[in-house]
Design a protein around this motif. Structure first.
Motif, mmCIF file in Angstrom:
data_model
loop_
_atom_site.group_PDB
_atom_site.id
_atom_site.type_symbol
_atom_site.label_atom_id
_atom_site.label_comp_id
_atom_site.label_asym_id
_atom_site.label_seq_id
_atom_site.Cartn_x
_atom_site.Cartn_y
_atom_site.Cartn_z
ATOM 1 N N TYR A 23 -33.978 2.900 24.680
ATOM 2 C CA TYR A 23 -33.304 2.604 25.940
ATOM 3 C C TYR A 23 -31.830 2.250 25.708
ATOM 4 O O TYR A 23 -31.502 1.389 24.883
ATOM 5 C CB TYR A 23 -34.027 1.448 26.651
ATOM 6 N N THR A 24 -30.973 2.934 26.432
ATOM 7 C CA THR A 24 -29.518 2.738 26.302
ATOM 8 C C THR A 24 -28.955 2.620 27.710
ATOM 9 O O THR A 24 -29.309 3.434 28.576
ATOM 10 C CB THR A 24 -28.881 3.963 25.598
ATOM 11 N N ARG A 25 -28.111 1.623 27.933
ATOM 12 C CA ARG A 25 -27.635 1.426 29.302
ATOM 13 C C ARG A 25 -26.533 2.437 29.638
ATOM 14 O O ARG A 25 -25.398 2.297 29.201
ATOM 15 C CB ARG A 25 -27.141 0.002 29.521
ATOM 16 N N THR A 26 -26.907 3.468 30.396
ATOM 17 C CA THR A 26 -25.959 4.494 30.862
ATOM 18 C C THR A 26 -26.338 4.849 32.299
ATOM 19 O O THR A 26 -27.348 4.353 32.830
ATOM 20 C CB THR A 26 -26.056 5.788 30.022
ATOM 21 N N ALA A 27 -25.575 5.764 32.884
ATOM 22 C CA ALA A 27 -25.852 6.208 34.259
ATOM 23 C C ALA A 27 -27.255 6.814 34.376
ATOM 24 O O ALA A 27 -27.842 6.814 35.458
ATOM 25 C CB ALA A 27 -24.808 7.230 34.681
ATOM 26 N N LEU A 28 -27.792 7.309 33.256
ATOM 27 C CA LEU A 28 -29.125 7.919 33.262
ATOM 28 C C LEU A 28 -30.184 6.945 33.782
ATOM 29 O O LEU A 28 -31.181 7.355 34.368
ATOM 30 C CB LEU A 28 -29.480 8.339 31.828
ATOM 31 N N ASN A 29 -29.960 5.661 33.522
ATOM 32 C CA ASN A 29 -30.975 4.653 33.847
ATOM 33 C C ASN A 29 -30.595 3.747 35.017
ATOM 34 O O ASN A 29 -31.273 2.746 35.252
ATOM 35 C CB ASN A 29 -31.228 3.776 32.618
ATOM 36 N N GLU A 30 -29.539 4.117 35.727
ATOM 37 C CA GLU A 30 -29.090 3.262 36.835
ATOM 38 C C GLU A 30 -30.207 3.081 37.854
ATOM 39 O O GLU A 30 -30.963 4.005 38.119
ATOM 40 C CB GLU A 30 -27.910 3.930 37.559
#
Ligand SMILES: NC(=O)c1ccc[n+]([C@@H]2O[C@H](COP(=O)([O-])OP(=O)(O)OC[C@H]3O[C@@H](n4cnc5c(N)ncnc54)[C@H](OP(=O)(O)O)[C@@H]3O)[C@@H](O)[C@H]2O)c1
Length: 280
Positions: free
Chosen positions: A188-195
């Motif tokens: 899990y990486t905080r990017t727009a993919l997971n907004e």
């Protein structure tokens, strides 16, 4: 260009992980062709890279990779003027968090096109440029979910399993061609993919997380060392191993987690990570 400096076509360069990879590649002295759909973002990234590294070799090959013609145009732009290409980094991707039963057909189609067909087509189109180059390499950015089938991410997991299989098969098929195939699986990486819902669910369930910069450093380290396969995160590596050896144990653990995750799947919270060019 020195022997160790290579020219990479990088997809997903307008995204969170991709833009960090572009910065890391340039920091290591490599030339980079930035690809994504959002030309404004690509231009801003290129300008910033050139301001920080005035002698850097930075190009742009924008395009939508969801169809064969878009892929062909991007590879043609990267090779324009007879420019050599030493590597391709397939980082573009889309995701979907939700019940599989309720996943719209358009989402299944987009995920498959972006996460699987685009890298397949891109590799096919780039092979003639890569063949014969010393240190030629294809880097596929997968996911931990490409080794552990994850509830509520079934379609996304399936695409990343496919990408991992593609990487392994091509590594074997093209072993005599001197083209290395590298697979890097971020957690899990905080990017727009997971907004949205994913971000909320990840915080609530205590998912381990990396920054895009940490992922980028791992990807570029894998490139420099020619690592075959790299899964990010100690606990995640352990779970990948456990999933191969004792999948029933992981069934139980993820079954429990799935019950927790469902709380974040109410219609107002469902993450719409499928993005069209104009949606951001
Ligand atoms: N974030 C995570 O938690 C995580 C974890 C494991 C693996 N990954 C993988 O890491 C990669 C990068 O993800 P990210 O987190 O950086 O996501 P992101 O910030 O949403 O970036 C996604 C990138 O993919 C590009 N893209 C999407 N659809 C495209 C299409 N049809 N044609 C061309 N480009 C397209 C986007 O371009 P535009 O913005 O220009 O449309 C953007 O550059 C993906 O493969 C993802 O599966 C991410």
């Amino acid at each position: 260009m020195s022997d160790s400096v290579r020219r990479f076509l990088l997809t997903g360069a307008s995204g969170g992980i991709g833009s960090a990879v572009a910065r890391e590649l340039v920091r290591h002295g490599h030339a980079v062709v930035l690809s994504g759909r959002n030309e404004r973002r690509l231009a801003a990234l290129a300008a910033d890279l050139l301001q920080r590294h005035p002698s850097a070799d930075v190009g742009i090959a924008a395009g939508d990779l969801s169809g064969a013609s878009g892929v062909a145009a991007v590879v043609a732009a990267a090779g324009q003027g007879g420019r050599a290409l030493d590597g391709v980094v397939n980082c573009a991707g889309q995701s979907w968090f939700g019940h599989f039963e309720e996943t719209p057909d358009s989402v299944l189609d987009t995920l498959w096109r972006t996460n699987v067909l685009a890298p397949m087509r891109l590799i096919q189109a780039a092979l003639p440029l890569l063949r014969g180059r010393r240190g030629a390499m294809v880097v596929n950015v997968g996911s931990v979910f490409g080794s552990i089938g994850f509830p509520c991410f079934a379609a996304y997991s399936a695409t990343k399993f496919a990408l991992r299989g593609l990487t392994e098969a091509l590594r074997r098929e093209l072993a005599d061609d001197g083209i290395a195939f590298v697979y890097v699986a971020p957690r899990y990486t905080r990017t727009a993919l997971n907004e949205g819902a994913v971000e909320i669910m990840a915080a609530a369930t205590g998912m381990n997380e990396d920054s895009p910069e940490q992922v980028a450093r791992a990807i570029v380290a894998a490139i420099e060392r020619g690592t075959r396969e790299r899964v990010l995160g100690g606990p995640e590596r352990f779970f990948v191993w456990l999933n191969k050896l004792l999948p029933r144990l992981v069934d139980k653990a993820l079954g429990r987690q799935a019950r927790q995750m469902r709380a974040y799947l109410n219609p107002s919270a469902v993450s719409l990570s499928i993005r069209t060019e104009t949606s951001r």
